[in-house]
Motif scaffolding. Structure first.
Motif, PDB file in Angstrom:
ATOM      1  N   LYS A  89      -0.614   8.248   0.810  1.00  0.00           N
ATOM      2  CA  LYS A  89      -1.698   8.898   0.439  1.00  0.00           C
ATOM      3  C   LYS A  89      -1.129   9.959   0.761  1.00  0.00           C
ATOM      4  O   LYS A  89      -1.182  10.400   2.384  1.00  0.00           O
ATOM      5  CB  LYS A  89      -3.313   8.873   0.463  1.00  0.00           C
ATOM      6  N   ALA A 118      -0.856  14.552   0.870  1.00  0.00           N
ATOM      7  CA  ALA A 118      -1.602  15.848   0.351  1.00  0.00           C
ATOM      8  C   ALA A 118      -0.471  17.069   0.080  1.00  0.00           C
ATOM      9  O   ALA A 118       0.407  16.706   0.901  1.00  0.00           O
ATOM     10  CB  ALA A 118      -3.038  15.756   1.136  1.00  0.00           C
ATOM     11  N   PRO A 167      -8.849  17.155  -0.129  1.00  0.00           N
ATOM     12  CA  PRO A 167      -9.288  16.008  -0.391  1.00  0.00           C
ATOM     13  C   PRO A 167     -10.194  15.029   0.807  1.00  0.00           C
ATOM     14  O   PRO A 167     -10.221  15.881   1.533  1.00  0.00           O
ATOM     15  CB  PRO A 167      -8.034  14.851  -0.295  1.00  0.00           C
ATOM     16  N   TRP A 213      -4.644  14.122  10.611  1.00  0.00           N
ATOM     17  CA  TRP A 213      -3.983  14.106   9.201  1.00  0.00           C
ATOM     18  C   TRP A 213      -2.496  14.037   9.921  1.00  0.00           C
ATOM     19  O   TRP A 213      -2.458  15.710  10.262  1.00  0.00           O
ATOM     20  CB  TRP A 213      -3.994  14.967   8.235  1.00  0.00           C
ATOM     21  N   LYS A 229       0.735  -1.042   0.252  1.00  0.00           N
ATOM     22  CA  LYS A 229      -0.390   0.203   0.440  1.00  0.00           C
ATOM     23  C   LYS A 229       0.889   1.568  -0.032  1.00  0.00           C
ATOM     24  O   LYS A 229       1.912   1.266   0.578  1.00  0.00           O
ATOM     25  CB  LYS A 229      -0.888  -0.308   1.107  1.00  0.00           C
ATOM     26  N   VAL A 240      -2.391  12.059  -3.850  1.00  0.00           N
ATOM     27  CA  VAL A 240      -3.670  12.248  -3.505  1.00  0.00           C
ATOM     28  C   VAL A 240      -4.986  13.873  -3.521  1.00  0.00           C
ATOM     29  O   VAL A 240      -5.644  14.172  -4.194  1.00  0.00           O
ATOM     30  CB  VAL A 240      -4.821  11.679  -2.296  1.00  0.00           C
ATOM     31  N   ALA A 241      -3.916  14.818  -3.649  1.00  0.00           N
ATOM     32  CA  ALA A 241      -4.449  15.966  -3.393  1.00  0.00           C
ATOM     33  C   ALA A 241      -3.359  16.853  -4.160  1.00  0.00           C
ATOM     34  O   ALA A 241      -2.235  16.861  -2.841  1.00  0.00           O
ATOM     35  CB  ALA A 241      -4.947  16.535  -1.927  1.00  0.00           C
ATOM     36  N   THR A 260       1.349   8.163  -3.143  1.00  0.00           N
ATOM     37  CA  THR A 260       0.573   7.987  -4.312  1.00  0.00           C
ATOM     38  C   THR A 260       0.019   9.879  -3.760  1.00  0.00           C
ATOM     39  O   THR A 260      -0.558   9.825  -2.927  1.00  0.00           O
ATOM     40  CB  THR A 260      -0.526   7.628  -4.309  1.00  0.00           C
ATOM     41  N   VAL A 311      -3.906  14.174 -11.452  1.00  0.00           N
ATOM     42  CA  VAL A 311      -3.765  14.869  -9.869  1.00  0.00           C
ATOM     43  C   VAL A 311      -4.592  16.675 -10.299  1.00  0.00           C
ATOM     44  O   VAL A 311      -3.830  17.053 -10.537  1.00  0.00           O
ATOM     45  CB  VAL A 311      -3.997  14.591  -8.676  1.00  0.00           C
ATOM     46  N   ALA A 357      -6.175  11.992   3.264  1.00  0.00           N
ATOM     47  CA  ALA A 357      -5.190  11.549   2.985  1.00  0.00           C
ATOM     48  C   ALA A 357      -4.081  10.611   4.084  1.00  0.00           C
ATOM     49  O   ALA A 357      -5.097  10.450   5.140  1.00  0.00           O
ATOM     50  CB  ALA A 357      -4.488  13.081   2.603  1.00  0.00           C
ATOM     51  N   ASP A 358      -3.327  10.370   3.803  1.00  0.00           N
ATOM     52  CA  ASP A 358      -2.422   9.486   5.086  1.00  0.00           C
ATOM     53  C   ASP A 358      -1.346  10.597   5.856  1.00  0.00           C
ATOM     54  O   ASP A 358      -1.488   9.875   6.967  1.00  0.00           O
ATOM     55  CB  ASP A 358      -1.506   8.476   4.581  1.00  0.00           C
TER      56      ASP A 358
END
Ligand SMILES: NC(=O)C1=CN([C@@H]2O[C@H](COP(=O)(O)OP(=O)(O)OC[C@H]3O[C@@H](n4cnc5c(N)ncnc54)[C@H](O)[C@@H]3O)[C@@H](O)[C@H]2O)C=CC1
Ligand SMILES: O=C(O)C1=N[C@H](C(=O)O)C[C@H](O)C1
Length: 285
Positions: free
Chosen positions: A6, A8, A71, A98, A3, A38-39, A36, A64, A74-75
């Motif tokens: 995520k 931002a 978003p 976050w 995985k 994501v934002a 990845t 994106v 997010a991680d």
């Protein structure tokens, strides 16, 4: 497939935001395996709003858009923006639990306090320089100061910093951090005075001051020189970036550390710095 984290990016269309997006998303970069994007968040009035964040960063499209909206998930968030943009970013991170990496410099005392407050509920890495070389140099500067503070004839310490002409704050957050750490290592009975530039009939230099000089030239991505001057000899500790990727890579390492810690477990709420991330928190001072 494992995985990915995520991510931002706040301030995504800026000089640093673009390099964070590029290192996190460009398949040719090793860090891209971990993240990845994501934002890619920027100011609503930014001319790049709506454009693909990869294209803005000079890599291929990542699907994106640069957007003013936060978003849904997010991680972790990395912030390279402006002091006036940071408060809203911190609020979003606290509201959504976050973890946050704060790289923006020039923060007010009130903002530093609100970061400390926010760190009661989320983990935050906050450092004026994400660079490995800079953080290592800070430790070296502390050690030189400790070794020479009682030298016969006295020790004068001055901090020179050079940055690109677009930089908004002076002196750099890094220069101020060097000064703070060196001031602690001076450990004099007299309080340390932080002197910013000199002009006019200043009189002789006093023993308990640290001088700061901010140079703004061209496209310099960041350089710091700590001058340790004695009677008869001097040491100059110079640390210079060739480009911005040292900061972007450091911020990504901090983000990864917040999410996975040293043992795969997420870091608990707290205010951390790059010494923590780099395992130098307990380095000899
Ligand atoms: N800690 C570190 O290692 C480093 C810290 N910095 C700091 O990072 C900050 C950014 O530096 P640069 O990228 O060179 O500046 P920049 O001016 O190129 O980028 C800042 C970005 O923030 C955006 N922004 C402004 N208001 C916003 C808002 N309300 N919401 C979202 N985005 C907003 C701007 O539109 C711009 O795209 C500065 O404070 C700088 O000193 C820079 C390099 C390394
Ligand atoms: O604005 C910059 O560019 C940089 N800012 C940071 C600072 O103020 O210390 C870090 C780095 O030197 C680049």
């Amino acid at each position: 497939m494992s995985k990915t984290i995520k991510l931002a990016v706040h301030g995504a269309a800026g000089r640093m935001g673009q390099r964070v997006v590029a290192l996190a998303a460009d398949a040719s970069e090793s860090s891209a395996a971990d993240f990845t994007v994501v934002a890619a968040i920027d100011h609503a009035g930014h001319p790049k709003i709506g454009q693909d964040a990869g294209t803005v960063a000079g890599i291929s499209q990542i699907g994106v858009p640069v957007a003013a909206d936060w978003p849904g998930a997010a991680d972790v968030v990395i912030d390279f923006s402006l002091p006036e943009a940071l408060d809203a970013c911190v609020e979003q991170c606290v509201a959504n639990a976050w973890p946050l990496v704060v790289a923006t410099t020039g923060l007010s005392e009130a903002q530093k306090n609100s970061l400390a407050n926010a760190a009661h509920s989320i983990p935050i890495v906050w450092a004026p320089s994400m660079s490995l070389a800079v953080n290592l140099s800070m430790r070296v500067a502390q050690q030189i100061t400790t070794a020479l503070r009682d030298v016969a004839g006295g020790l004068d310490i001055e901090i020179l910093e050079r940055h690109h002409r677009f930089k908004a704050d002076a002196p750099s957050g890094t220069a101020l951090k060097f000064g703070e750490l060196i001031g602690e290592a001076m450990a004099d009975e007299e309080p340390v005075m932080h002197v910013h530039g000199r002009e006019g009939h200043t009189g002789q230099r006093t023993r308990n001051e640290i001088g700061y000089h901010a140079i703004r030239v061209g496209d310099n991505p960041g350089e710091h020189t700590i001058v340790f001057g004695m009677l008869g000899e001097r040491i100059e500790l110079n640390v210079a970036a060739s480009n911005r990727d040292c900061y972007a890579a450091g911020a990504l390492a901090a983000a990864k550390w917040l999410v996975g810690g040293n043992d795969g477990q997420p870091m608990p709420a707290g205010l951390y710095n790059m010494f923590d991330v780099l395992g130098m928190a307990d380095a000899a001072k």
